[in-house]
Every structure is written in structure tokens, then in C-alpha cells.
Enzyme design. Structure first.
Site, PDB file in Angstrom:
ATOM      1  N   LYS A 214       0.836  -1.199   0.000  1.00 32.45           N
ATOM      2  CA  LYS A 214       0.000   0.000   0.000  1.00 32.45           C
ATOM      3  C   LYS A 214       0.877   1.257   0.000  1.00 32.45           C
ATOM      4  CE  LYS A 214      -3.571   2.165   2.877  1.00 32.45           C
ATOM      5  NZ  LYS A 214      -4.451   2.002   4.038  1.00 32.45           N
ATOM      6  N   GLU A 220      10.561  -4.575   4.672  1.00 38.06           N
ATOM      7  CA  GLU A 220      10.673  -5.979   4.270  1.00 38.06           C
ATOM      8  C   GLU A 220      10.342  -6.140   2.782  1.00 38.06           C
ATOM      9  OE1 GLU A 220       9.069  -4.836   6.897  1.00 38.06           O
ATOM     10  OE2 GLU A 220       9.213  -6.200   8.617  1.00 38.06           O
ATOM     11  N   GLY A 275      -4.861  -2.255   5.408  1.00 43.07           N
ATOM     12  CA  GLY A 275      -4.072  -3.385   4.908  1.00 43.07           C
ATOM     13  C   GLY A 275      -4.741  -4.726   5.149  1.00 43.07           C
ATOM     14  N   ARG A 276      -5.202  -4.949   6.386  1.00 47.32           N
ATOM     15  CA  ARG A 276      -5.782  -6.263   6.703  1.00 47.32           C
ATOM     16  C   ARG A 276      -7.201  -6.414   6.175  1.00 47.32           C
ATOM     17  NH1 ARG A 276      -4.709  -3.076  10.889  1.00 47.32           N
ATOM     18  NH2 ARG A 276      -6.339  -2.405  12.324  1.00 47.32           N
ATOM     19  N   GLU A 361      -4.736  -7.443  15.149  1.00 45.91           N
ATOM     20  CA  GLU A 361      -4.247  -6.106  14.812  1.00 45.91           C
ATOM     21  C   GLU A 361      -5.401  -5.108  14.930  1.00 45.91           C
ATOM     22  OE1 GLU A 361      -0.565  -4.983  12.122  1.00 45.91           O
ATOM     23  OE2 GLU A 361      -2.317  -5.316  10.867  1.00 45.91           O
ATOM     24  N   HIS A 392      -4.942 -34.094  17.233  1.00 44.56           N
ATOM     25  CA  HIS A 392      -3.812 -34.922  17.656  1.00 44.56           C
ATOM     26  C   HIS A 392      -2.685 -34.058  18.202  1.00 44.56           C
ATOM     27  CE1 HIS A 392      -5.507 -38.621  15.896  1.00 44.56           C
ATOM     28  NE2 HIS A 392      -6.149 -37.722  15.161  1.00 44.56           N
ATOM     29  N   LYS A 512       9.567  -1.134  14.570  1.00 45.22           N
ATOM     30  CA  LYS A 512      10.130  -0.761  13.255  1.00 45.22           C
ATOM     31  C   LYS A 512      11.191   0.327  13.426  1.00 45.22           C
ATOM     32  CE  LYS A 512       5.865  -0.942  10.525  1.00 45.22           C
ATOM     33  NZ  LYS A 512       5.029  -0.136   9.653  1.00 45.22           N
TER      34      LYS A 512
HETATM   35  C1  G6Q Z   1      -2.592  -4.017   8.096  1.00 44.48           C
HETATM   36  C2  G6Q Z   1      -1.346  -3.342   8.410  1.00 44.48           C
HETATM   37  C3  G6Q Z   1      -0.101  -4.021   7.910  1.00 44.48           C
HETATM   38  C4  G6Q Z   1       0.264  -3.733   6.481  1.00 44.48           C
HETATM   39  C5  G6Q Z   1       1.716  -4.143   6.248  1.00 44.48           C
HETATM   40  C6  G6Q Z   1       2.168  -3.923   4.839  1.00 44.48           C
HETATM   41  O1  G6Q Z   1      -3.681  -3.610   8.386  1.00 44.48           O
HETATM   42  O2  G6Q Z   1      -1.462  -2.034   8.017  1.00 44.48           O
HETATM   43  O3  G6Q Z   1      -0.127  -5.420   8.088  1.00 44.48           O
HETATM   44  O4  G6Q Z   1      -0.596  -4.385   5.597  1.00 44.48           O
HETATM   45  O5  G6Q Z   1       2.534  -3.434   7.136  1.00 44.48           O
HETATM   46  O6  G6Q Z   1       2.068  -2.589   4.487  1.00 44.48           O
HETATM   47  P1  G6Q Z   1       2.225  -2.135   3.004  1.00 44.48           P
HETATM   48  O7  G6Q Z   1       1.132  -2.730   2.202  1.00 44.48           O
HETATM   49  O8  G6Q Z   1       2.165  -0.638   3.020  1.00 44.48           O
HETATM   50  O9  G6Q Z   1       3.566  -2.636   2.527  1.00 44.48           O
END
Ligand code: G6Q
Length: 546
Positions: A214, A220, A275-276, A361, A392, A512
Site C-alpha cells: 500500500k 521488508e 491493509g488487513r 491487529e 492430535h 520498526k
Molecule cells: C494491516 C497493516 C499491515 C500492512 C503491512 C504492509 O492492516 O497495516 O499489516 O498491511 O505493514 O504494508 P504495506 O502494504 O504498506 O507494505
């Protein structure tokens, strides 16, 4: 004075329904599900709901008619109705980030209008969906060619968190519907092993990287994307190759083009998609390539059907509301710390991991929307594994441990891979687990089987352990959309009751920032100014690395 939107509800613990629930829970402490079922032959029917092809049996919960009534009162007194309307209206309900929360717009039909700050976002959503469909068709048919003229056969999604967990889960969940001559891989971890293992057997000439971010600044993801770039260039030997082997899913066009991806190959979304909550936005491009645009749209229709159910159904027959209230019930009145997600379907193997992020989250917060520290429990810990494997492994603790763990069981009446007796055995186990948890096995029953006296307590099952049973006929793209939306709105319901902002995630920031400070310290010999533990760890790493 802050310019953030203000929202100042009556504190949860001061609501009459909360106080009434507290007393009521105490009165149920010693009541067993055995009695509740014996006293009411109509219990299963009374505490079951069905909507949009999803059946929820919540009768094996430690509730009575009065519990449900009080929980519904709590929903009313918490202003849940108003919160739902505010989300669907596009109000800035993500208070701390001053944003709308409109993942529901991602699955709204073309004819619907949803305004965010005066702009109809449904039109924008469908423009991106059309562009994704066109691209997916080209990749699927082999019309999209790599730099050397070979069609793309491998798709590698690079993303993390919300830009990874949804795509992985959906790919696994809908593999049955996927185009099998395409290979899908997902790289998320900054651990170089993730990238190395995902690409070691791939030919760059046939590989497409989807960089899903996003912000397009996530450490990462950008680290992995740069490694992918180098990996592709090492094989293809020409900067011009990037255009046919990289596409981006992002809201940040400037960073995308800085990376070297043509913004014509960028699929956009918007800041009102968390994001989620983004797997059905452009972030779902890998899903769409795998299952095809038609199946993807069927999944969106499923999401939308559950959105409409959540928005319009009275609370007493509203699946996500009821599930959310039950989680509040155990979390706040029974001291339960967790919820186990137990899908009896191998395709849903990543569903618990996906829900971990969605739930934790979203609701792992301890400050209310009014800025006060909560004096009650919030977000439950979600975890789980597919049945029957979990049986199990960790079910022992759920059956006979000291903790009360409400379980969500999920299953389908029809298998996508019918094979001898497999499905009957699977579903027999599903039903048996819920039955065993609820009713247990008394010491009298154990004794009557001739069990040695000293073993009786060990073989006794106390029971009275609650579960929901969620059933659908068959796992389809549409049903998957419905299930995900069910949990999204379940989480919403919980967050509204707990008066927290379910849509921010400030808790991921500190680590971070500290990592960025430590990265250069690991490389050099600079003086360290952390605590004695962190200093010593860095020094040890420096020594061993050398
Ligand atoms: C979700 C968070 C988080 C996000 C990641 C990746 O709700 O905001 O999990 O999706 O940190 O972020 P980017 O899509 O910006 O790389």
C-alpha cells in the site's frame, strides 16, 4: 486542539447492560450445558441462525435466552447500529488516522454509490477491477509475454502483513478453482531464505513479480522487491526487462515509478482500505490470476451479500453481530483469553493465520476512542489449525486444561475432493469434537465402563466448553467471501462494544523504528547506547557474524 474526529461514548462498564451481564454471568457459573440442553429440547433450533448460505449453530454456548437478550441490549446501548451506519456512510470512523473505513466499497456492485469526501468510490473500484481482469486474462491465456517472448508461468507475490496474508490464504482456500499450469509463490519475510526458496527453481523469463505494498515503503517488502529486481536482471540482463516482469499494487504512484515500475502496470487502491481489509482490492491480483476474474467477482459478490446482511439484519438474526457478542461474553465475563479457529477443511489451512491479523491487529488496543485507558479486557487471542490435525496436537488442553477456550468450528457438507469415506470421517470428527467439548463424560460414565478407580479423574471430561459451529454446503469463491466478511464484521462488532479504533495499528510502529536504529549498529563497531541486554545481544551478534 486536535482536528481528529471526536467520539465520546458512555464508558462500557457504566452501561446498564454491561452491569446486568456481569451479574447474569455469575448466575450461570455453575450451570452446565448438559442441563441447558436437557431443559429445552428446542435449544438447537432456538440458538441457530442461517443467512446467505451460512449456518451458525451457537447453542453449545454457555448462554440462555436472557444472555442473548442482555447481549443485544449491550449492542444497542453501545451504539452499534450507529457505528455500522457510520462505516457504510464513509464517516471517518478510523479516528486516530482520520480516515473512512470502506472495505465494503471494494465489493459494492457497480450501480451502488458510496461517497468518500464527495467522490463516488465505487466507480473507481470498478475501474481498477476491470483493469485487473484484463491483465489477469492476459497472464492466464499466455498473451502477457515476458522480456524474451515466453509467457509468464510463475507468479511471485511480494508483500507482508495485509499485503500477504490475505493473498496467501485466498490462494490456498481457492486452489481448487485455480489454473493449474501457473505456479504461485508468496514472499513476505525479510529473512533472505524466504526469497531464495521461493525463486530457486524458477526461470526469470517466465516469472512475474507482483510487488504488493500500500505504502511502497515497507522495509521488508522493498528489500525483497530489490532482491527480486537483481535476481531478474542477473538472468535477463537488461533493465528494459523490468517492465514485463514487475507490476505493483499500491496507493503510492510516486514510489512505484521510483522503483522502476511503469505506473501503467500499477493497480491502485485507496487510503480508506486498511491493509488487513485489502485482500479484495488490487491486493487480490494474485488471487484473480489464480482463479480468474469471474471467480474473483463471485467472491466479491459473497463479501457484498454478507455486508448487506450485516448492515440490514436485525441484531438478533445477524450472524456477525451474534458472533461478536459471544466473543465479548466470554472475554469480558468468563475471563477467556483466546478464541480457537478450527476449520475442518484442508483448503482453509491459512485461515487461522489470516484471522490472527484481522482480529488481533484490529482489536489489540487498550485505549478507547475517547483516549482513556480501558478498565476491561479487549481483543482475544485468535489461533488455530485445521481439524483433524489439531485433535492430535493441542485439543487436549481445550478438553481437559484449566482454561476456557471458546472454539469456532467450520465445515462444509460437500467435499471438493470426494474420496471414499474421507469426508464422512472428517465431518464425524468435527461434530464429535463440539459434542465432546459441550457434554464431556462424567465420572459415573467413566466408572460404568469398568475404569480403574485411580484413572477415573484422568478419564473424566468436565464438558461445558463452548463452541460455535459454522457450516456451509461447499467451499466456493462466493462462500469464502462471505466467511471473511463474517469475521470482518464480527471484529467490527467487538471493537464497537469495546469502544476502540479497530482500524489503526500504532502498536507495530515502535519495533520498526528501533530496528532501523539497530541495522547500522550491526554492521559497524559504533558505541552502543541501549539497555545492557540489547547492547550485549548486538555485541554477541557482531562477534559471531565476524
Ligand atoms: C494491516 C497493516 C499491515 C500492512 C503491512 C504492509 O492492516 O497495516 O499489516 O498491511 O505493514 O504494508 P504495506 O502494504 O504498506 O507494505
Amino acid at each position: 486542539m486536535s482536528n481528529l474526529p471526536q467520539f465520546d461514548p458512555t464508558p462500557l462498564t457504566e452501561l446498564p447492560a454491561f452491569e446486568a451481564l456481569d451479574d447474569h454471568a455469575a448466575s450461570l457459573e455453575d450451570v452446565h450445558l448438559r442441563e441447558l440442553f436437557a431443559d429445552d429440547p428446542g435449544r438447537a433450533a432456538r440458538f441457530s441462525l442461517e443467512a446467505e448460505g451460512i449456518f451458525l449453530d451457537y447453542s453449545k454456548n454457555r448462554i440462555t435466552g436472557e444472555t442473548v437478550e442482555l447481549l443485544l441490549n449491550l449492542a444497542e446501548e453501545s451504539g452499534l447500529r450507529e457505528r455500522i451506519d457510520a462505516m457504510f456512510r464513509g464517516d471517518h470512523i478510523n479516528l486516530t488516522e482520520n480516515r473512512s473505513v470502506l472495505h465494503v466499497a471494494l465489493r459494492a456492485p457497480k450501480t451502488q454509490e458510496l461517497l468518500v469526501d464527495g467522490v463516488n468510490v465505487v466507480e473507481q473500484v470498478h475501474a481498477v477491477l476491470d483493469k485487473m481482469s484484463e491483465f489477469s486474462d492476459r497472464v492466464r491465456s499466455g498473451a502477457w509475454k515476458g522480456f524474451t517472448g515466453k509467457p509468464v508461468r510463475n507468479i511471485v507475490n511480494i508483500g507482508i502483513g495485509g499485503s500477504d496474508l490475505g493473498p496467501v490464504m485466498a490462494y490456498e482456500a481457492l486452489k481448487f478453482y485455480s489454473q493449474r499450469d501457473l505456479t504461485f509463490r508468496f514472499v513476505s519475510n525479510v529473512d533472505g531464505t524466504d526469497f531464495a526458496e521461493a525463486t530457486r527453481d524458477l526461470d526469470a523469463a517466465e516469472t512475474l513479480f507482483i510487488v504488493a505494498s500500500k505504502t511502497f515503503t515497507t522495509l521488508e517488502t522493498m528489500t525483497n522487491a530489490h532482491s527480486a529486481r537483481q535476481w531478474a536482471l542477473a538472468q535477463l540482463g537488461d533493465e528494459k526487462a523490468i517492465a514485463s516482469h514487475f507490476v505493483a499494487l499500491s496507493t503510492n504512484a510516486a514510489e512505484v515509478s521510483k522503483f522502476g515500475i511503469d505506473t501503467a502496470n500499477m493497480f491502485g487502491f485507496w487510503d480508506w482500505v486498511g491493509g488487513r481489509y485489502s485482500m479484495d482490492s488490487a491486493i487480490g491480483l494474485s488471487t484473480m490470476i489464480a482463479i480468474g476474474p469471474e471467480n474473483f467477482r463471485a467472491m466479491l459478490a459473497g463479501f457484498h451479500a454478507m455486508d448487506e446482511h450485516f448492515r440490514t439484519a436485525p441484531f438478533e438474526s445477524n450472524l456477525p453481530v451474534m458472533m461478536g457478542l459471544l466473543t465479548v461474553w466470554y472475554n469480558n465475563f468468563f475471563g477467556s483469553q483466546t478464541v480457537a479457529i478450527l476449520p475442518y477443511d484442508q483448503y482453509l489451512k491459512r485461515f487461522p493465520a489470516y484471522l490472527q491479523q484481522l482480529t488481533m491487529e484490529s482489536n489489540g488496543k487498550s485505549i478507547t476512542v475517547s483516549g482513556e485507558e480501558v478498565d476491561y479486557e479487549t481483543g482475544a487471542i485468535y489461533w488455530g489449525e485445521p481439524g483433524t490435525n489439531g485433535q492430535h496436537s493441542f485439543y487436549q488442553l481445550i478438553h481437559q486444561g484449566t482454561k476456557l477456550i471458546p472454539c469456532d468450528f467450520l465445515g462444509f457438507s460437500r467435499s471438493l475432493n470426494p474420496q471414499g469415506d474421507h469426508h464422512d470421517i472428517l465431518i464425524a470428527n468435527l461434530f464429535a469434537q463440539a459434542e465432546a467439548l459441550a457434554f464431556g463424560k462424567t465420572s459415573e460414565e467413566v466408572e460404568a465402563q469398568g475404569t480403574a478407580e485411580e484413572l477415573v479423574p484422568h478419564k473424566t471430561f468436565e464438558g461445558n466448553r463452548p463452541s460455535n459451529m459454522i457450516l456451509a454446503e461447499k467451499l466456493t469463491p462466493e462462500i469464502l467471501g462471505k466467511l471473511i466478511a463474517l469475521y470482518e464484521h464480527n471484529v467490527f462488532t467487538q471493537g464497537a462494544i469495546w469502544q476502540i479504533d479497530s482500524f489503526d495499528q500504532w502498536g507495530v510502529e515502535l519495533g520498526k523504528v528501533l530496528a532501523m536504529r539497530i541495522v547500522p549498529e550491526l554492521k559497524g563497531a559504533s558505541e552502543l547506547h541501549h539497555d545492557s541486554s540489547t547492547n550485549a545481544l548486538i555485541e554477541r551478534y557482531r562477534r559471531q557474524k565476524a
